[in-house]
Design an enzyme around this catalytic site. Sequence first.
Site, short mmCIF file in Angstrom:
data_model
loop_
_atom_site.label_atom_id
_atom_site.label_comp_id
_atom_site.label_asym_id
_atom_site.label_seq_id
_atom_site.Cartn_x
_atom_site.Cartn_y
_atom_site.Cartn_z
N ARG A 35 -11.77 -30.97 5.13
CA ARG A 35 -13.13 -31.29 4.66
C ARG A 35 -13.79 -30.12 3.96
NH1 ARG A 35 -15.55 -32.26 10.31
NH2 ARG A 35 -14.20 -30.47 10.58
N ASN A 80 -34.34 -13.83 1.84
CA ASN A 80 -34.65 -14.00 0.43
C ASN A 80 -33.49 -14.64 -0.31
OD1 ASN A 80 -37.15 -12.52 0.76
ND2 ASN A 80 -35.90 -10.70 0.87
N HIS A 130 -33.28 -1.35 -6.56
CA HIS A 130 -34.57 -1.39 -5.86
C HIS A 130 -34.47 -0.81 -4.46
CE1 HIS A 130 -35.04 -5.19 -8.49
NE2 HIS A 130 -35.50 -4.14 -9.14
N LYS A 174 -30.86 -4.30 4.71
CA LYS A 174 -30.53 -5.57 4.05
C LYS A 174 -29.16 -6.05 4.51
CE LYS A 174 -33.00 -4.92 -0.31
NZ LYS A 174 -32.87 -4.83 -1.77
N TYR A 230 -30.24 -12.68 1.06
CA TYR A 230 -30.26 -11.47 1.88
C TYR A 230 -31.40 -11.51 2.88
CZ TYR A 230 -33.45 -9.74 -1.80
OH TYR A 230 -34.46 -9.60 -2.71
N GLU A 278 -42.75 -0.18 -2.99
CA GLU A 278 -41.53 -0.46 -3.74
C GLU A 278 -41.20 0.68 -4.68
OE1 GLU A 278 -41.65 -3.93 -6.23
OE2 GLU A 278 -43.47 -3.30 -7.23
N ASP A 316 -37.43 -3.51 -14.60
CA ASP A 316 -36.22 -2.76 -14.23
C ASP A 316 -35.76 -1.84 -15.36
OD1 ASP A 316 -36.28 -3.92 -11.76
OD2 ASP A 316 -34.51 -5.16 -12.03
#
Length: 181
Positions: A23, A48, A62, A72, A132, A143, A168
């Site tokens: 399956r 996220n 980042h 993470k 993540y 940040e 970026d």
Amino acid sequence: MIIKPGSLQGIYDITLAPNLDHRGYFTRMYDVNIMTAHGLHRNWVQENRSFSKQKGTIRGLHFQCEPQAETKLVWVSRGAILDVFVDIRRDSPTFGCYESRLLTEENFAMVYISPGFAHGFCTLSDNCEVMYKVDNAYSPAHEGGILWKDPCLQIPWPVQQPIISEKDQRLPTLDKLKRRD
């Protein structure tokens, strides 16, 4: 679930162990007991999902600064990426070093990235979905980032002309980031 430390302290490669049959498969994405046994369990506060339409999209590099630095746990639910992480811990003997991993929906690979690393990825397929977990809430005031094509890092990205955000494209190099502190 197989967990192995990476070459950079604070990075762990995780390979899931799917149960396959005619399956398809079933796999456990997270097991608190296994992660605790390896000292890797965290109080995950966000999960996220990043979707990229086109192959050759770069997101990153980042990070979040203290006190909002985050761990993470990254995997690919659709498609394939080159996942990249750069050690930005000033007191680390591997400061400025990077590693990368191929994460695909077929290889059942995950990467655990401790605080103190800048993180980014390049999509290797269209319609790519990256998931993540993080153990700290996102904070715009904390940040930071490093330019994806920083000449000092010499990351061999698999694309010369990436699809990348304006934000970026304007990130500083690691050297400029060091001088700001």
